[in-house]
Design an enzyme around this catalytic site. Structure first.
Site, mmCIF file in Angstrom:
data_model
loop_
_atom_site.group_PDB
_atom_site.id
_atom_site.type_symbol
_atom_site.label_atom_id
_atom_site.label_comp_id
_atom_site.label_asym_id
_atom_site.label_seq_id
_atom_site.Cartn_x
_atom_site.Cartn_y
_atom_site.Cartn_z
ATOM 1 N N LEU A 159 6.749 3.268 1.464
ATOM 2 C CA LEU A 159 7.605 2.088 1.640
ATOM 3 C C LEU A 159 8.718 2.314 2.660
ATOM 4 O O LEU A 159 9.274 3.410 2.773
ATOM 5 C CB LEU A 159 8.206 1.694 0.292
ATOM 6 C CG LEU A 159 7.176 1.404 -0.811
ATOM 7 C CD1 LEU A 159 7.887 1.080 -2.137
ATOM 8 C CD2 LEU A 159 6.242 0.261 -0.422
ATOM 9 N N GLN A 202 -2.498 -12.344 7.756
ATOM 10 C CA GLN A 202 -2.698 -12.115 6.318
ATOM 11 C C GLN A 202 -1.925 -13.145 5.500
ATOM 12 O O GLN A 202 -2.443 -13.704 4.525
ATOM 13 C CB GLN A 202 -2.233 -10.702 5.956
ATOM 14 C CG GLN A 202 -2.161 -10.422 4.466
ATOM 15 C CD GLN A 202 -1.819 -8.977 4.184
ATOM 16 O OE1 GLN A 202 -2.687 -8.121 4.225
ATOM 17 N NE2 GLN A 202 -0.549 -8.686 3.920
ATOM 18 N N GLY A 256 10.870 -2.760 5.698
ATOM 19 C CA GLY A 256 10.070 -3.994 5.711
ATOM 20 C C GLY A 256 9.658 -4.371 4.298
ATOM 21 O O GLY A 256 9.777 -5.529 3.882
ATOM 22 N N HIS A 257 9.195 -3.376 3.550
ATOM 23 C CA HIS A 257 8.781 -3.634 2.165
ATOM 24 C C HIS A 257 9.980 -4.010 1.286
ATOM 25 O O HIS A 257 9.918 -4.963 0.511
ATOM 26 C CB HIS A 257 8.129 -2.383 1.568
ATOM 27 C CG HIS A 257 6.866 -1.943 2.239
ATOM 28 N ND1 HIS A 257 6.787 -0.789 2.969
ATOM 29 C CD2 HIS A 257 5.626 -2.500 2.277
ATOM 30 C CE1 HIS A 257 5.544 -0.630 3.434
ATOM 31 N NE2 HIS A 257 4.830 -1.658 3.042
ATOM 32 N N GLN A 290 -10.439 -3.078 1.953
ATOM 33 C CA GLN A 290 -9.942 -3.685 3.187
ATOM 34 C C GLN A 290 -9.976 -2.725 4.378
ATOM 35 O O GLN A 290 -9.506 -3.066 5.456
ATOM 36 C CB GLN A 290 -8.545 -4.263 2.977
ATOM 37 C CG GLN A 290 -7.438 -3.241 2.795
ATOM 38 C CD GLN A 290 -6.153 -3.895 2.312
ATOM 39 O OE1 GLN A 290 -6.058 -4.385 1.191
ATOM 40 N NE2 GLN A 290 -5.147 -3.934 3.172
ATOM 41 N N ASP A 304 2.381 -9.029 8.933
ATOM 42 C CA ASP A 304 0.940 -9.300 8.880
ATOM 43 C C ASP A 304 0.780 -10.821 8.854
ATOM 44 O O ASP A 304 0.477 -11.416 7.818
ATOM 45 C CB ASP A 304 0.333 -8.633 7.648
ATOM 46 C CG ASP A 304 0.525 -7.127 7.672
ATOM 47 O OD1 ASP A 304 -0.316 -6.439 8.231
ATOM 48 O OD2 ASP A 304 1.577 -6.654 7.173
ATOM 49 N N SER A 358 6.227 -0.027 10.173
ATOM 50 C CA SER A 358 4.890 0.062 9.586
ATOM 51 C C SER A 358 4.718 1.455 9.006
ATOM 52 O O SER A 358 5.205 2.440 9.587
ATOM 53 C CB SER A 358 3.834 -0.174 10.666
ATOM 54 O OG SER A 358 2.562 0.253 10.218
ATOM 55 N N SER A 359 4.033 1.539 7.885
ATOM 56 C CA SER A 359 3.738 2.861 7.314
ATOM 57 C C SER A 359 2.968 3.689 8.327
ATOM 58 O O SER A 359 3.082 4.915 8.374
ATOM 59 C CB SER A 359 2.923 2.711 6.030
ATOM 60 O OG SER A 359 3.581 1.831 5.141
ATOM 61 N N MET A 404 0.834 -1.203 0.000
ATOM 62 C CA MET A 404 0.000 0.000 0.000
ATOM 63 C C MET A 404 0.871 1.256 0.000
ATOM 64 O O MET A 404 0.373 2.363 0.229
ATOM 65 C CB MET A 404 -0.953 -0.002 1.204
ATOM 66 C CG MET A 404 -1.918 -1.186 1.159
ATOM 67 S SD MET A 404 -3.426 -0.936 2.090
ATOM 68 C CE MET A 404 -2.789 -0.699 3.734
HETATM 69 P P1 AMP Z 1 1.403 -2.890 3.455
HETATM 70 O O1 AMP Z 1 2.008 -1.839 2.584
HETATM 71 O O2 AMP Z 1 1.303 -2.523 4.894
HETATM 72 O O3 AMP Z 1 0.106 -3.438 2.893
HETATM 73 O O4 AMP Z 1 2.402 -4.114 3.428
HETATM 74 C C1 AMP Z 1 2.793 -4.700 2.214
HETATM 75 C C2 AMP Z 1 3.603 -5.933 2.507
HETATM 76 O O5 AMP Z 1 4.758 -5.576 3.261
HETATM 77 C C3 AMP Z 1 2.826 -6.960 3.332
HETATM 78 O O6 AMP Z 1 3.144 -8.261 2.863
HETATM 79 C C4 AMP Z 1 3.360 -6.720 4.718
HETATM 80 O O7 AMP Z 1 3.286 -7.859 5.546
HETATM 81 C C5 AMP Z 1 4.799 -6.368 4.431
HETATM 82 N N1 AMP Z 1 5.387 -5.616 5.541
HETATM 83 C C6 AMP Z 1 4.932 -4.451 6.078
HETATM 84 N N2 AMP Z 1 5.701 -4.100 7.131
HETATM 85 C C7 AMP Z 1 6.638 -5.064 7.269
HETATM 86 C C8 AMP Z 1 7.705 -5.292 8.187
HETATM 87 N N3 AMP Z 1 7.972 -4.463 9.184
HETATM 88 N N4 AMP Z 1 8.461 -6.402 8.027
HETATM 89 C C9 AMP Z 1 8.205 -7.278 7.032
HETATM 90 N N5 AMP Z 1 7.223 -7.121 6.130
HETATM 91 C C10 AMP Z 1 6.442 -6.032 6.251
#
Ligand code: AMP
Length: 285
Positions: A33, A151, A36-37, A61, A148, A183-184, A30
């Site tokens: 970035l 998820q 994590g991403h 969602q 997640d 986290s974003s 989403m």
């Molecule tokens: P999001 O942009 O929050 O929807 O996350 C996109 C992907 O990045 C999802 O598969 C998340 O699980 C993963 N993600 C987000 N934050 C982290 C993190 N801190 N460590 C590992 N993966 C992450």
């Protein structure tokens, strides 16, 4: 790196790759970035010939009153990070769903508790968007983060149940130096909320340490963790079977401790693996 905004243009591109026999990797996000991403991109890159990242804040969602309208965005910074990670196509759709879109994908069981219980319809929105993205990207491999954790389990179940020919890879949760799960949504936190947000990982780690020291009673482990969390409102704190996410009373197999809570208006989630203590005395030899 090419930036594609049209769904038809994206599908034409990826179908062309697949006809050439190329392996296509995919990381859906989403946006806004962080490391994590990009860790997921780093996992995917050596395992595929072409790598696609999507950035789409999926309205399906988000529940009423959630942060859809204020979700943080940084398209320029995101594009630079994807380019540096060796992404071939960054997909930022303009019109993602057709106006008469009516299909949904709903995985039962594994999406019912935890975040699914607290955010009704959330995982249905996730599996629906990911299904459409999979149809557009035609990936052979897709990477999702253990941040997640539920998820990831839901996506694995969907891919298995619907016989989608896609390898799902889980990437480890990436933390900031102080231990806060990246986290974003961390961008929303004040310094004081962020300091309290750290109590999530502290509590989950304390549970894991107690289990490693021999505590197998899940109620006792949960009470220990709950006493350490400094959320304004705790959504849940659970210790479940690491694979099925089913509730357990005693820790006999690998478990996963997961928590979600509000720090001000911001909802944070975190999870750690909780392993049964190795009983040295009972080991053979
Ligand atoms: P999001 O942009 O929050 O929807 O996350 C996109 C992907 O990045 C999802 O598969 C998340 O699980 C993963 N993600 C987000 N934050 C982290 C993190 N801190 N460590 C590992 N993966 C992450």
């Amino acid at each position: 790196m090419e930036i594609i905004t049209g769904v038809d243009a994206l599908q034409a591109k990826t179908l062309g790759w697949r006809r050439e026999g190329l392996e296509v990797g995919f990381v859906p996000t989403m946006g806004f970035l962080h490391r994590g991403h990009t860790s997921l991109m780093d996992l995917a890159r050596p395992r595929c010939d072409r790598l696609v990242v999507s950035i789409f804040v999926n309205p399906l969602q988000f529940g009423p009153g959630e942060d859809l309208d204020r979700y943080p965005r940084d398209p320029g910074g995101d594009a630079a990070k994807c380019d540096a990670a060796g992404v071939d196509v960054l997909f930022i759709p303009d019109d993602f769903y057709p106006p008469d879109f009516t299909t949904s994908v709903d995985v039962a069981e594994v999406s019912l508790g935890l975040c699914g219980g607290k955010r009704p319809g959330h995982f249905k929105g996730v599996t629906t968007v990911v299904s459409r993205l999979f149809g557009l990207v035609q990936p052979t491999l897709a990477v999702f983060g253990e941040k997640d954790y539920q998820q990831l389990a839901v996506i694995r179940r969907m891919v298995r149940d619907l016989a989608m020919p896609i390898t799902i890879v889980g990437g480890p949760l990436v933390r900031d130096d102080d231990g806060l799960a990246l986290s974003s949504r961390n961008a929303y936190l004040s310094a004081e909320q962020r300091a309290r947000g750290l109590s999530l990982s502290r509590a989950l780690n304390a549970m894991a340490a107690a289990a490693a020291a021999g505590e197998r009673d899940v109620a006792a482990l949960k009470a220990l963790g709950a006493g350490l969390i400094e959320a304004d409102r705790l959504d849940y704190l659970e210790l479940v079977d690491a694979e099925s996410l089913a509730p357990i009373e005693r820790l006999e197999r690998p478990g996963r401790a997961l928590a979600a809570g509000f720090f001000g208006p911001t909802r944070l989630i975190d999870n750690v693996s909780v392993n049964v203590a190795v009983n040295v005395a009972a080991s053979p030899g």
